[in-house]
Design a protein around this motif. Structure first.
Motif, mmCIF file in Angstrom:
data_model
loop_
_atom_site.group_PDB
_atom_site.id
_atom_site.type_symbol
_atom_site.label_atom_id
_atom_site.label_comp_id
_atom_site.label_asym_id
_atom_site.label_seq_id
_atom_site.Cartn_x
_atom_site.Cartn_y
_atom_site.Cartn_z
ATOM 1 N N GLU A 19 0.838 -1.199 0.000
ATOM 2 C CA GLU A 19 0.000 0.000 0.000
ATOM 3 C C GLU A 19 0.875 1.252 0.000
ATOM 4 O O GLU A 19 0.647 2.170 -0.773
ATOM 5 C CB GLU A 19 -0.894 0.026 1.246
ATOM 6 C CG GLU A 19 -2.112 -0.848 1.148
ATOM 7 C CD GLU A 19 -3.189 -0.275 0.259
ATOM 8 O OE1 GLU A 19 -3.321 0.953 0.171
ATOM 9 O OE2 GLU A 19 -3.889 -1.072 -0.372
ATOM 10 N N THR A 20 1.862 1.282 0.887
ATOM 11 C CA THR A 20 2.682 2.484 1.069
ATOM 12 C C THR A 20 4.050 2.385 0.401
ATOM 13 O O THR A 20 4.769 3.367 0.344
ATOM 14 C CB THR A 20 2.903 2.748 2.567
ATOM 15 O OG1 THR A 20 3.589 1.624 3.129
ATOM 16 C CG2 THR A 20 1.586 2.954 3.284
ATOM 17 N N THR A 40 0.849 -1.911 -6.360
ATOM 18 C CA THR A 40 0.235 -0.932 -5.477
ATOM 19 C C THR A 40 -1.029 -0.370 -6.107
ATOM 20 O O THR A 40 -1.176 -0.381 -7.326
ATOM 21 C CB THR A 40 1.216 0.206 -5.134
ATOM 22 O OG1 THR A 40 0.605 1.085 -4.193
ATOM 23 C CG2 THR A 40 1.642 0.976 -6.368
ATOM 24 N N SER A 42 -1.915 2.779 -5.221
ATOM 25 C CA SER A 42 -1.720 4.213 -5.048
ATOM 26 C C SER A 42 -0.763 4.766 -6.095
ATOM 27 O O SER A 42 0.358 4.283 -6.233
ATOM 28 C CB SER A 42 -1.168 4.480 -3.646
ATOM 29 O OG SER A 42 -0.666 5.782 -3.542
ATOM 30 N N SER A 44 0.676 7.724 -6.035
ATOM 31 C CA SER A 44 1.802 8.408 -5.394
ATOM 32 C C SER A 44 2.859 7.391 -4.944
ATOM 33 O O SER A 44 4.058 7.641 -5.074
ATOM 34 C CB SER A 44 1.331 9.251 -4.212
ATOM 35 O OG SER A 44 0.732 8.446 -3.232
ATOM 36 N N THR A 45 2.420 6.232 -4.452
ATOM 37 C CA THR A 45 3.364 5.171 -4.082
ATOM 38 C C THR A 45 4.095 4.668 -5.315
ATOM 39 O O THR A 45 5.311 4.444 -5.278
ATOM 40 C CB THR A 45 2.630 4.015 -3.382
ATOM 41 O OG1 THR A 45 1.983 4.510 -2.217
ATOM 42 C CG2 THR A 45 3.579 2.906 -2.994
#
Length: 112
Positions: A19-20, A40, A42, A44-45
Protein backbone atom coordinates in the motif's frame (compact mmCIF):
# COMPACT_ATOMS: atom_id res chain seq x y z
CA UNK A 1 12.41 -13.37 4.85
CA UNK A 2 11.30 -12.93 1.26
CA UNK A 3 14.79 -12.15 0.02
CA UNK A 4 16.29 -15.25 1.67
CA UNK A 5 13.55 -17.42 0.14
CA UNK A 6 14.24 -15.86 -3.27
CA UNK A 7 17.99 -16.44 -3.00
CA UNK A 8 17.60 -20.00 -1.73
CA UNK A 9 15.14 -20.95 -4.48
CA UNK A 10 16.99 -19.09 -7.24
CA UNK A 11 13.84 -17.28 -8.35
CA UNK A 12 13.91 -14.41 -10.83
CA UNK A 13 11.01 -12.38 -9.43
CA UNK A 14 9.66 -11.23 -6.08
CA UNK A 15 6.08 -9.93 -6.13
CA UNK A 16 5.30 -7.52 -3.29
CA UNK A 17 1.78 -6.24 -2.68
CA UNK A 18 2.27 -2.90 -0.97
CA UNK A 19 0.00 0.00 0.00
CA UNK A 20 2.68 2.48 1.07
CA UNK A 21 5.74 1.00 -0.66
CA UNK A 22 7.46 0.04 2.57
CA UNK A 23 7.33 -3.70 1.81
CA UNK A 24 9.10 -3.20 -1.53
CA UNK A 25 11.65 -0.84 0.03
CA UNK A 26 12.39 -3.32 2.83
CA UNK A 27 12.99 -6.06 0.23
CA UNK A 28 15.12 -3.80 -1.98
CA UNK A 29 17.31 -2.88 0.98
CA UNK A 30 19.01 -6.29 0.70
CA UNK A 31 19.63 -5.83 -3.06
CA UNK A 32 18.49 -9.27 -4.27
CA UNK A 33 19.35 -10.42 -7.79
CA UNK A 34 15.64 -11.03 -8.38
CA UNK A 35 13.54 -8.16 -9.69
CA UNK A 36 10.98 -6.86 -7.20
CA UNK A 37 7.58 -6.32 -8.83
CA UNK A 38 5.78 -3.93 -6.45
CA UNK A 39 2.00 -3.98 -6.89
CA UNK A 40 0.23 -0.93 -5.48
CA UNK A 41 -3.16 0.75 -5.73
CA UNK A 42 -1.72 4.21 -5.05
CA UNK A 43 -0.34 6.41 -7.82
CA UNK A 44 1.80 8.41 -5.39
CA UNK A 45 3.36 5.17 -4.08
CA UNK A 46 3.99 4.06 -7.67
CA UNK A 47 5.83 7.32 -8.41
CA UNK A 48 7.92 7.03 -5.24
CA UNK A 49 8.94 3.45 -6.07
CA UNK A 50 10.18 4.48 -9.53
CA UNK A 51 13.45 5.75 -8.01
CA UNK A 52 14.18 2.60 -5.97
CA UNK A 53 16.86 0.28 -7.36
CA UNK A 54 15.62 -3.16 -8.39
CA UNK A 55 11.93 -2.30 -7.94
CA UNK A 56 9.50 -2.35 -10.86
CA UNK A 57 6.22 -0.74 -9.69
CA UNK A 58 2.85 -1.69 -11.17
CA UNK A 59 -0.57 -0.14 -10.55
CA UNK A 60 -3.63 -2.22 -9.69
CA UNK A 61 -7.24 -1.24 -9.05
CA UNK A 62 -7.64 -3.05 -5.72
CA UNK A 63 -6.02 -5.67 -3.48
CA UNK A 64 -9.29 -7.52 -2.88
CA UNK A 65 -8.61 -11.12 -3.87
CA UNK A 66 -4.84 -11.19 -3.42
CA UNK A 67 -4.47 -14.50 -5.27
CA UNK A 68 -5.99 -13.01 -8.41
CA UNK A 69 -3.79 -9.90 -8.09
CA UNK A 70 -0.70 -12.12 -7.84
CA UNK A 71 -1.85 -14.18 -10.84
CA UNK A 72 -2.32 -11.02 -12.92
CA UNK A 73 1.11 -9.74 -11.84
CA UNK A 74 2.76 -13.02 -12.85
CA UNK A 75 0.95 -12.96 -16.20
CA UNK A 76 2.21 -9.41 -16.83
CA UNK A 77 5.74 -10.37 -15.80
CA UNK A 78 5.58 -13.36 -18.15
CA UNK A 79 4.37 -11.09 -20.96
CA UNK A 80 7.23 -8.66 -20.28
CA UNK A 81 9.79 -11.48 -20.34
CA UNK A 82 10.75 -11.31 -16.65
CA UNK A 83 9.80 -14.95 -16.05
CA UNK A 84 9.03 -18.02 -18.16
CA UNK A 85 6.83 -21.05 -17.54
CA UNK A 86 8.18 -23.25 -14.79
CA UNK A 87 9.99 -20.46 -12.89
CA UNK A 88 9.37 -19.97 -9.18
CA UNK A 89 8.09 -16.59 -7.96
CA UNK A 90 8.13 -15.40 -4.35
CA UNK A 91 5.03 -13.39 -3.38
CA UNK A 92 4.95 -11.27 -0.22
CA UNK A 93 1.79 -9.65 1.17
CA UNK A 94 -0.40 -9.35 4.24
CA UNK A 95 -3.39 -11.37 5.32
CA UNK A 96 -5.37 -8.17 5.96
CA UNK A 97 -6.14 -6.78 2.51
CA UNK A 98 -5.63 -3.04 1.95
CA UNK A 99 -4.07 -2.53 5.39
CA UNK A 100 -0.64 -0.86 5.52
CA UNK A 101 2.01 -2.32 7.83
CA UNK A 102 0.64 -5.86 8.01
CA UNK A 103 2.85 -7.82 5.61
CA UNK A 104 3.07 -11.27 7.16
CA UNK A 105 2.61 -13.83 4.39
CA UNK A 106 5.07 -15.36 1.94
CA UNK A 107 4.08 -17.63 -0.93
CA UNK A 108 6.17 -19.46 -3.49
CA UNK A 109 4.24 -19.75 -6.75
CA UNK A 110 5.18 -21.68 -9.88
CA UNK A 111 4.65 -19.76 -13.14
CA UNK A 112 2.07 -21.57 -15.29
Amino acid sequence: SGVKAAVDSGCKLIVALTETGSTALALAKYRPKATILAITASESTLRQLLICRGVLPMLTASFVGTDSVISKAIAKAKGDGLVVSGDIVVAVHGTKEETPGHTNLLKMVKVP
